[in-house]
Design a protein around this motif. Structure first.
Motif, PDB file in Angstrom:
ATOM      1  N   TRP A  27       0.852  -1.183   0.000  1.00 60.60           N
ATOM      2  CA  TRP A  27       0.000   0.000   0.000  1.00 60.60           C
ATOM      3  C   TRP A  27       0.888   1.234   0.000  1.00 60.60           C
ATOM      4  CZ3 TRP A  27      -4.691  -1.009  -1.347  1.00 60.60           C
ATOM      5  CH2 TRP A  27      -5.268  -2.238  -1.003  1.00 60.60           C
ATOM      6  N   VAL A  28       0.630   2.145  -0.933  1.00 61.59           N
ATOM      7  CA  VAL A  28       1.462   3.334  -1.094  1.00 61.59           C
ATOM      8  C   VAL A  28       0.576   4.575  -1.100  1.00 61.59           C
ATOM      9  CG1 VAL A  28       3.289   2.125  -2.318  1.00 61.59           C
ATOM     10  CG2 VAL A  28       1.396   3.121  -3.624  1.00 61.59           C
ATOM     11  N   GLU A  29       1.162   5.699  -0.748  1.00 65.59           N
ATOM     12  CA  GLU A  29       0.421   6.961  -0.718  1.00 65.59           C
ATOM     13  C   GLU A  29       0.342   7.527  -2.129  1.00 65.59           C
ATOM     14  OE1 GLU A  29      -1.884   9.847   0.995  1.00 65.59           O
ATOM     15  OE2 GLU A  29      -1.015   8.100   2.001  1.00 65.59           O
ATOM     16  N   PRO A  30      -0.857   7.725  -2.670  1.00 66.30           N
ATOM     17  CA  PRO A  30      -0.972   8.290  -4.014  1.00 66.30           C
ATOM     18  C   PRO A  30      -0.393   9.704  -4.086  1.00 66.30           C
ATOM     19  CG  PRO A  30      -3.035   7.263  -3.338  1.00 66.30           C
ATOM     20  CD  PRO A  30      -2.175   7.346  -2.113  1.00 66.30           C
ATOM     21  N   ILE A  31      -0.087  10.131  -5.303  1.00 71.06           N
ATOM     22  CA  ILE A  31       0.383  11.488  -5.553  1.00 71.06           C
ATOM     23  C   ILE A  31      -0.647  12.190  -6.431  1.00 71.06           C
ATOM     24  CG2 ILE A  31       2.815  10.935  -5.262  1.00 71.06           C
ATOM     25  CD1 ILE A  31       3.072  10.713  -8.295  1.00 71.06           C
ATOM     26  N   ALA A  32      -0.629  13.508  -6.434  1.00 71.00           N
ATOM     27  CA  ALA A  32      -1.682  14.223  -7.162  1.00 71.00           C
ATOM     28  C   ALA A  32      -1.214  15.613  -7.560  1.00 71.00           C
ATOM     29  CB  ALA A  32      -2.951  14.322  -6.303  1.00 71.00           C
ATOM     30  N   THR A  33      -1.901  16.169  -8.549  1.00 75.01           N
ATOM     31  CA  THR A  33      -1.766  17.574  -8.900  1.00 75.01           C
ATOM     32  C   THR A  33      -3.139  18.101  -9.287  1.00 75.01           C
ATOM     33  OG1 THR A  33      -0.399  19.156 -10.129  1.00 75.01           O
ATOM     34  CG2 THR A  33      -1.357  17.341 -11.401  1.00 75.01           C
ATOM     35  N   THR A  34      -3.243  19.397  -9.506  1.00 70.48           N
ATOM     36  CA  THR A  34      -4.507  20.011  -9.916  1.00 70.48           C
ATOM     37  C   THR A  34      -4.380  20.490 -11.353  1.00 70.48           C
ATOM     38  OG1 THR A  34      -5.002  20.731  -7.668  1.00 70.48           O
ATOM     39  CG2 THR A  34      -6.177  21.827  -9.435  1.00 70.48           C
ATOM     40  N   TYR A  35      -5.347  20.120 -12.168  1.00 75.75           N
ATOM     41  CA  TYR A  35      -5.372  20.549 -13.565  1.00 75.75           C
ATOM     42  C   TYR A  35      -6.767  21.055 -13.905  1.00 75.75           C
ATOM     43  CZ  TYR A  35      -4.613  20.565 -18.617  1.00 75.75           C
ATOM     44  OH  TYR A  35      -4.489  20.955 -19.935  1.00 75.75           O
ATOM     45  N   ARG A  36      -6.845  22.307 -14.284  1.00 76.00           N
ATOM     46  CA  ARG A  36      -8.111  22.956 -14.647  1.00 76.00           C
ATOM     47  C   ARG A  36      -9.174  22.755 -13.563  1.00 76.00           C
ATOM     48  NH1 ARG A  36      -4.654  25.237 -18.065  1.00 76.00           N
ATOM     49  NH2 ARG A  36      -4.456  24.213 -20.112  1.00 76.00           N
ATOM     50  N   GLY A  37      -8.748  22.874 -12.306  1.00 77.86           N
ATOM     51  CA  GLY A  37      -9.681  22.793 -11.193  1.00 77.86           C
ATOM     52  C   GLY A  37     -10.039  21.392 -10.762  1.00 77.86           C
ATOM     53  N   HIS A  38      -9.411  20.374 -11.350  1.00 76.62           N
ATOM     54  CA  HIS A  38      -9.655  18.982 -10.987  1.00 76.62           C
ATOM     55  C   HIS A  38      -8.378  18.375 -10.405  1.00 76.62           C
ATOM     56  CE1 HIS A  38     -12.919  19.771 -13.826  1.00 76.62           C
ATOM     57  NE2 HIS A  38     -13.531  18.694 -13.384  1.00 76.62           N
ATOM     58  N   GLU A  39      -8.525  17.549  -9.396  1.00 78.43           N
ATOM     59  CA  GLU A  39      -7.386  16.869  -8.807  1.00 78.43           C
ATOM     60  C   GLU A  39      -7.148  15.564  -9.569  1.00 78.43           C
ATOM     61  OE1 GLU A  39      -5.788  15.246  -4.468  1.00 78.43           O
ATOM     62  OE2 GLU A  39      -7.917  15.668  -4.764  1.00 78.43           O
ATOM     63  N   ILE A  40      -5.944  15.388 -10.075  1.00 83.64           N
ATOM     64  CA  ILE A  40      -5.579  14.190 -10.831  1.00 83.64           C
ATOM     65  C   ILE A  40      -4.681  13.338  -9.937  1.00 83.64           C
ATOM     66  CG2 ILE A  40      -4.676  13.295 -12.989  1.00 83.64           C
ATOM     67  CD1 ILE A  40      -7.015  15.379 -13.237  1.00 83.64           C
ATOM     68  N   VAL A  41      -5.087  12.088  -9.715  1.00 80.70           N
ATOM     69  CA  VAL A  41      -4.417  11.206  -8.762  1.00 80.70           C
ATOM     70  C   VAL A  41      -3.695  10.083  -9.507  1.00 80.70           C
ATOM     71  CG1 VAL A  41      -4.708   9.738  -6.725  1.00 80.70           C
ATOM     72  CG2 VAL A  41      -6.204  11.730  -7.058  1.00 80.70           C
ATOM     73  N   GLU A  42      -2.437   9.855  -9.155  1.00 79.80           N
ATOM     74  CA  GLU A  42      -1.618   8.805  -9.748  1.00 79.80           C
ATOM     75  C   GLU A  42      -0.895   8.052  -8.630  1.00 79.80           C
ATOM     76  OE1 GLU A  42      -1.233   8.156 -13.053  1.00 79.80           O
ATOM     77  OE2 GLU A  42      -2.095   9.925 -14.029  1.00 79.80           O
ATOM     78  N   LEU A  43      -0.110   7.061  -9.005  1.00 75.77           N
ATOM     79  CA  LEU A  43       0.709   6.329  -8.051  1.00 75.77           C
ATOM     80  C   LEU A  43       2.156   6.824  -8.112  1.00 75.77           C
ATOM     81  CD1 LEU A  43      -0.570   2.659  -8.412  1.00 75.77           C
ATOM     82  CD2 LEU A  43      -0.892   4.189  -6.473  1.00 75.77           C
ATOM     83  N   PRO A  44       2.874   6.749  -6.992  1.00 72.62           N
ATOM     84  CA  PRO A  44       4.252   7.243  -6.944  1.00 72.62           C
ATOM     85  C   PRO A  44       5.231   6.263  -7.581  1.00 72.62           C
ATOM     86  CG  PRO A  44       3.675   6.266  -4.841  1.00 72.62           C
ATOM     87  CD  PRO A  44       2.418   6.220  -5.691  1.00 72.62           C
ATOM     88  N   PRO A  45       6.497   6.660  -7.723  1.00 70.41           N
ATOM     89  CA  PRO A  45       7.517   5.716  -8.221  1.00 70.41           C
ATOM     90  C   PRO A  45       7.540   4.449  -7.376  1.00 70.41           C
ATOM     91  CG  PRO A  45       8.401   7.945  -8.088  1.00 70.41           C
ATOM     92  CD  PRO A  45       7.051   7.976  -7.427  1.00 70.41           C
ATOM     93  N   ASN A  46       7.789   3.286  -8.046  1.00 70.85           N
ATOM     94  CA  ASN A  46       8.439   3.130  -9.320  1.00 70.85           C
ATOM     95  C   ASN A  46       7.509   3.243 -10.528  1.00 70.85           C
ATOM     96  OD1 ASN A  46       7.328   0.606  -8.221  1.00 70.85           O
ATOM     97  ND2 ASN A  46       8.290  -0.447  -9.939  1.00 70.85           N
ATOM     98  N   SER A  47       6.209   3.452 -10.305  1.00 72.25           N
ATOM     99  CA  SER A  47       5.309   3.849 -11.382  1.00 72.25           C
ATOM    100  C   SER A  47       5.745   5.215 -11.909  1.00 72.25           C
ATOM    101  CB  SER A  47       3.878   3.934 -10.843  1.00 72.25           C
ATOM    102  OG  SER A  47       3.071   4.765 -11.645  1.00 72.25           O
ATOM    103  N   HIS A  48       5.472   5.477 -13.196  1.00 65.42           N
ATOM    104  CA  HIS A  48       5.802   6.821 -13.685  1.00 65.42           C
ATOM    105  C   HIS A  48       4.562   7.708 -13.776  1.00 65.42           C
ATOM    106  CE1 HIS A  48       5.641   5.601 -18.308  1.00 65.42           C
ATOM    107  NE2 HIS A  48       4.615   5.152 -17.642  1.00 65.42           N
ATOM    108  N   GLY A  49       3.671   7.543 -12.796  1.00 64.65           N
ATOM    109  CA  GLY A  49       2.551   8.458 -12.677  1.00 64.65           C
ATOM    110  C   GLY A  49       2.996   9.895 -12.501  1.00 64.65           C
TER     111      GLY A  49
END
Length: 528
Positions: A238-260
């Motif tokens: 279990w890993v802590e997801p990473i995120a950014t905001t794009y055009r007012g929406h939060e986009i959630v990805e997985l951290p390395p070793n994924s290239h989210g």
């Protein structure tokens, strides 16, 4: 609204639940479970197990998986079920053989398969069923046969020479000496028995005992160094997801070793440009997207790896400061020469997303990496072994250098979209190294240009190859190609479709689900 006088299909609308996968039988299996009271996690694992049989070149229990699970209250959990290199992996041995990269079809390319551990971990925490029930449809298809879908048949044919090179592959994947054609009904009796053994006894059946012995023997015979201890040490974390905001929406990805993080960096770069003022298929918009992707991939190739071996903090790979710096180096009218180049674009993966009536959304991706992975297939148990270890490099001192117990830079990435602290979409784009660029492309299609999920996936694509050329799909018009050439890009037609994808979008205002499934694959979205 799409043009109903042109070829295409509509997005799928449903009030309660939905599944979107790259194969109709997997979508149907997921939907059937949802209709019987199962939740999105139950349905996702059932679907991906079917894909292991129906798309054997793309995914299998000899591969890896990643997942994001959004609970009804909006809480998100990330799972990394990617395998590691053997504990005695040594890049010096490969360099001593005169190699500059990990060979795609060697035993050294085979990392420990993490998928089954991941499937079990997801069900154990969030499911209402176990592997015994989740694997049921897959076992039935493996035992009694599944008709080969058109895209699967085409890919299978292209892999014939690879499969002919290994006895296990010839036995289980070319039983009549040639790849099956579309509509041929194929069975996998050895794999059916393996799946049944895992269903009855849990993941330990794969990671120890006769099945594990078969995996080790196959890898060692192909020159690899995997041993029983490597399989026994598998983990799904279990890993802590990473995120950014794009055009007012939060986009959630997985951290390395994924290239989210690479997808987030592309979006953070594109946030600096007003894409909504540009036509979706204009040369100007596509140029900015490719330049942002090239810049982000250069960062990825320099720094992204197993987080235990990275020399920068993972958050730095998609920081706002870095995005602004890279955006400032992009010329909107001309290709920038100094960005690094990405790795080759197309690989073999399945992505699926499921939304259930309670508001839960699962975004799951699984892969063998290249078509039929390493091409190594266990002779007794019928398991196709991935070649994810080929994503390592052999550069001394590089964080992603092949080494003992390391996870490689991983191309597969699931995604989620959030608005006002609630998850509103599960999405993913297949296609190996293309995926971060693909994530940014389909999101921009929706958030900048107002396309629905199906239209966002239908839109023609570009991506760069290892020589720096832009590979284009036929839908990129001649005028656009000429304009991109004038900007300094070198264009070549893509010989294969670029990626694939699925999207489920929850329209909270109208209380419905909207789904799309990429026409580059055989799949579909369905709901009820």
């Amino acid at each position: 609204m799409r043009d109903f006088l042109a070829p295409g299909r509509s997005a799928i609308y449903a009030p309660n639940a939905m599944a979107a996968t790259s194969h109709p039988l997997a979508t149907q299996a997921a939907l059937s479970l949802l209709q019987k009271g199962g939740n999105a996690v139950d349905a996702a694992i059932t679907a991906v197990a079917v894909l292991c049989v129906a798309e054997p070149h793309m995914v299998g229990i000899g591969g890896d998986c990643f997942a994001l699970v959004s609970e009804p209250d909006g809480t998100i959990h990330g799972l990394n079920a990617s395998g590691r290199a053997p504990l005695v992996a040594d890049p010096a041995i490969l360099r001593g053989q005169g190699l500059t990269e990990v060979p795609l079809t060697s035993g050294h390319a085979v990392t420990v398969p993490g998928a089954v551990k991941g499937f079990h971990t997801l069900l154990d925490r969030f499911g209402t069923i176990g592997l015994d029930r989740a694997f049921g449809p897959a076992i039935d298809f493996a035992k009694n046969g599944v008709p080969v879908a058109p895209r699967v048949a085409g890919d299978w044919a292209l892999a014939q020479s690879k499969l002919e090179d290994h006895a296990g592959a010839r036995k289980h994947l070319l039983p009549n000496g040639t790849p099956p054609a579309a509509g041929d009904r194929v069975t996998f009796p050895a794999l059916a028995g393996t799946l049944a053994e895992i269903a009855a006894n849990g993941p330990s059946a794969l990671y120890s005992g006769p099945i594990a012995d078969d995996i080790v023997a196959t890898v060692v015979a192909a020159g690899g160094t995997m041993c029983a201890d490597d399989l026994a040490a598998v983990s799904a974390d279990w890993v802590e997801p990473i995120a950014t905001t794009y055009r007012g929406h939060e986009i959630v990805e997985l951290p390395p070793n994924s290239h989210g993080a690479t997808a987030l960096l592309i979006l953070n770069i594109l946030e600096q440009f007003d894409l909504a003022d540009l036509a979706p298929q204009s040369a100007e918009r596509l140029h900015l997207h490719m330049e942002a992707s090239r810049a982000a991939y250069a960062v990825r190739d320099s720094h992204l790896a197993d987080p235990d071996h990275m020399i920068v903090a993972p958050g730095e790979l998609h920081s706002a400061d870095l995005a602004q710096l890279l955006a400032s180096q992009i010329d909107p009218a001309r290709r920038t020469a100094k960005f690094g180049l990405a790795l080759p674009s197309m690989s073999d993966t399945v992505y699926l997303t499921v939304a259930d009536p309670d508001g839960r959304i699962v975004s799951l991706i699984a892969s063998l990496y290249k078509e039929f992975g390493s091409g190594l297939v266990t002779e007794n148990t019928g398991i196709v072994l991935q070649n994810r270890g080929a994503c390592f490099n052999l550069i001394d001192g590089h964080p992603n250098c092949y080494g003992p117990g390391k996870r490689p830079l991983h191309t597969i990435i699931p995604g989620l979209v959030r608005k006002d602290s609630q998850t509103i979409a599960g999405f993913g784009v297949m296609g190996g190294h293309y995926q971060p660029s693909g994530h940014a492309h389909v999101l921009s299609n929706m958030l900048d240009h107002g396309l629905d999920p199906q239209q966002a996936l239908d839109a023609p694509r570009l991506f760069f190859d290892e020589d720096g050329a832009l590979l284009f799909e036929r839908g990129i018009g001649e005028n656009v190609r000429n304009a991109l050439t004038a900007m300094g890009h070198r264009l070549e037609p893509s010989v294969k479709p670029i990626g694939g994808g699925q999207i489920i979008w929850r329209d909270r205002d109208r209380n419905c689900l909207i789904g799309g499934s990429d026409p580059r694959k055989d799949g579909c979205a369905l709901g009820f």
